[in-house]
Design an enzyme around this catalytic site. Structure first.
Site, PDB file in Angstrom:
ATOM      1  N   LYS A  90      44.166  57.290 -60.676  1.00  0.00           N
ATOM      2  CA  LYS A  90      42.810  57.002 -60.188  1.00  0.00           C
ATOM      3  C   LYS A  90      42.121  56.094 -61.187  1.00  0.00           C
ATOM      4  O   LYS A  90      42.077  56.387 -62.382  1.00  0.00           O
ATOM      5  CB  LYS A  90      41.999  58.303 -60.032  1.00  0.00           C
ATOM      6  N   LYS A 114      39.367  61.003 -68.906  1.00  0.00           N
ATOM      7  CA  LYS A 114      38.150  61.305 -68.142  1.00  0.00           C
ATOM      8  C   LYS A 114      38.435  62.277 -67.001  1.00  0.00           C
ATOM      9  O   LYS A 114      37.739  63.285 -66.847  1.00  0.00           O
ATOM     10  CB  LYS A 114      37.561  60.009 -67.578  1.00  0.00           C
ATOM     11  N   LYS A 126      44.342  51.900 -63.842  1.00  0.00           N
ATOM     12  CA  LYS A 126      43.339  50.847 -63.843  1.00  0.00           C
ATOM     13  C   LYS A 126      44.005  49.544 -63.433  1.00  0.00           C
ATOM     14  O   LYS A 126      45.226  49.385 -63.589  1.00  0.00           O
ATOM     15  CB  LYS A 126      42.724  50.681 -65.244  1.00  0.00           C
ATOM     16  N   THR A 210      27.658  57.045 -60.724  1.00  0.00           N
ATOM     17  CA  THR A 210      27.896  56.862 -62.153  1.00  0.00           C
ATOM     18  C   THR A 210      26.588  56.903 -62.927  1.00  0.00           C
ATOM     19  O   THR A 210      26.469  57.574 -63.963  1.00  0.00           O
ATOM     20  CB  THR A 210      28.635  55.540 -62.420  1.00  0.00           C
ATOM     21  N   ASN A 241      24.882  48.778 -61.361  1.00  0.00           N
ATOM     22  CA  ASN A 241      24.992  50.066 -60.666  1.00  0.00           C
ATOM     23  C   ASN A 241      25.025  51.261 -61.601  1.00  0.00           C
ATOM     24  O   ASN A 241      24.880  52.392 -61.153  1.00  0.00           O
ATOM     25  CB  ASN A 241      26.257  50.087 -59.795  1.00  0.00           C
ATOM     26  N   SER A 369      34.109  59.731 -56.218  1.00  0.00           N
ATOM     27  CA  SER A 369      35.310  59.143 -55.626  1.00  0.00           C
ATOM     28  C   SER A 369      36.287  60.237 -55.207  1.00  0.00           C
ATOM     29  O   SER A 369      36.937  60.145 -54.161  1.00  0.00           O
ATOM     30  CB  SER A 369      35.993  58.196 -56.622  1.00  0.00           C
TER      31      SER A 369
END
Length: 436
Positions: A90, A114, A126, A210, A241, A369
């Site tokens: 992810k 994380k 990523k 976030t 954002n 997410s």
């Protein structure tokens, strides 16, 4: 950062706020150093620590497209799956002219930590393309996104690796990626990406998640440090954002946002900045430059403004030891990934400045997410109030657990988060064993 933050020329971006700091160490080196700091706390699991220093899978792809003028352009793209021991990969997709394999590897590693620190059933991944998205037309950008998705389609999927938006990408990017993957598969696969438009299975509350997580972590840190939000002075680097939404939530809670910065301007107003007005200006003009609700200051002066909370929400490597020596905040809450170098971490610790690390503070986005992924699998969608309540419960619980470990072992919150995460990842690795 929002798409507005990215849709400017590379020269403007590199000059306005000096986001790319040549004095900062390579991101992967920073990640490895952070892993090494956890070694003394792993016990029997230490024998598996090299697992975290070697990405499981690294894919480098050529992304050729036909430009609008008929010429052919080639871009280099990456997808790194750092660790999949606890579940599918992810992590976001970044379109930026400074994307490198070293950076993507580090970002994937931080996603592993994380997700484990928060308790999500994901590994870390990523991706990115080295490109200035503002240099492409809408058609060229779509063709590049579709070709990139096809190239990494070998390793992504709803139960394998789930991309999401990051710097330079947005919900539209995810819609194109989902459609491309679905066409190649021969059936709609909404769960292959998150951060999608609501009409395609996106989740309510995802865009603000976030920034909301940053705010929640700051609030919880304030409780432990006896810093009330009412009247607190806030300084925010990055106004998309993450930073922009966090700033709005701070202001709504009675705090005073005294400085904001993006790639176009660095502004300060000790009386407090009208954040909704600043957001409206950015939406119309693409950056803070020209906004008259605050005065321009030098970037290095920005780092030494006296405040209760400093929120670095731009790119990695922003707080170096030199800047850390000038910081006059009581709490640093990392909205960006890897904004503080390990050496700067030590400086802030020695100066008694609390750092809420990125692997906790900006985990709100990947948490929602996760909610989106679950909703897509079940085809049952929650209200925004339910999303926000679930997000707050997970973030506060994770903060409390990390705070407790930090107090028990007398370590920083970052090291405590890494201790929890590395234990979870390496325990999964140990239990699964090696194949063959």
């Amino acid at each position: 950062m929002s798409m507005h933050d990215e849709n400017r020329s590379a020269s403007a971006r590199l000059g306005g706020l000096s986001y790319l700091n040549p004095a900062a160490p390579e991101p992967w080196a920073s990640f490895i150093e952070q892993i090494e700091r956890v070694r003394p706390y792993l016990g029997p699991l230490e024998r598996w620590i090299e697992t975290l220093k070697h990405p499981k899978r690294t894919l480098i792809v050529d992304v050729p497209i036909e430009r609008d003028d008929g010429s052919i352009a080639h871009f280099e793209g990456y997808r790194v799956q750092h660790n999949l021991s606890r579940g599918p990969g992810k992590g976001g997709i970044r379109f930026h002219p400074a994307v490198t394999l070293n950076e993507v590897m580090a970002l994937a590693g931080w996603m592993t930590v994380k997700n484990a620190a928060i308790g999500l059933p994901f590994g870390g991944a990523k991706g990115g393309i080295r490109v200035d998205p503002a240099s492409l037309s809408k058609g060229e950008l779509q063709r590049m996104t579709r070709r990139f998705t096809s190239e990494i389609g070998l390793i992504i999927g709803p139960d394998r690796d789930i991309p999401a938006p990051d710097v330079g990408t947005n919900a539209k990017t995810m819609a194109i990626m989902m459609d491309t993957f679905s066409m190649n598969r021969g059936g709609t696969a909404t769960g292959v990406v998150t951060g999608k438009p609501i009409a395609l299975g996106g989740s309510l509350g995802r865009q603000e998640a976030t920034g909301r997580g940053v705010f929640l972590c700051a609030r919880e840190a304030g409780k432990h440090q006896h810093i009330p939000l009412e009247g607190a002075r806030i300084v925010v680097q990055g106004f998309g954002n993450v930073g922009g939404i966090a700033a709005r939530l701070f202001r709504a809670a009675g705090a005073r946002v005294i400085a904001i910065a993006d790639h176009t301007a660095t502004l300060a107003n000790d009386a407090g900045i009208d954040i909704p007005a600043a957001q409206a200006w950015v939406a119309e003009h693409g950056g803070l430059a020209g906004f008259d609700g605050a005065g321009a200051i030098e970037i290095e002066d920005f780092w030494q403004l006296e405040c209760e909370y400093l929120i670095p929400a731009a790119l990695e490597g922003q707080i170096t030891p030199e800047r850390a020596n000038r910081v006059r905040a009581r709490v640093v809450v990392e909205g960006a990934n890897g904004p503080t170098t390990p050496a700067a971490d030590d400086v802030l610790r020695d100066r008694g400045i609390l750092v809420v690390p990125d692997v906790l503070a900006n985990a709100g986005g990947v948490t929602v997410s996760y909610f989106e992924w679950v909703q897509d699998f079940s085809s049952f969608f929650w209200t925004e109030d339910e999303i926000n309540a679930r997000l707050e419960r997970i973030m506060v619980s994770a903060f409390d657990a990390i705070w407790q470990v930090a107090q028990e072992k007398q370590v920083s919150l970052r090291t405590a988060a890494f201790i929890i995460a590395c234990h979870r990842v390496l325990e999964a690795r140990a239990e699964r064993g090696l194949y063959p």
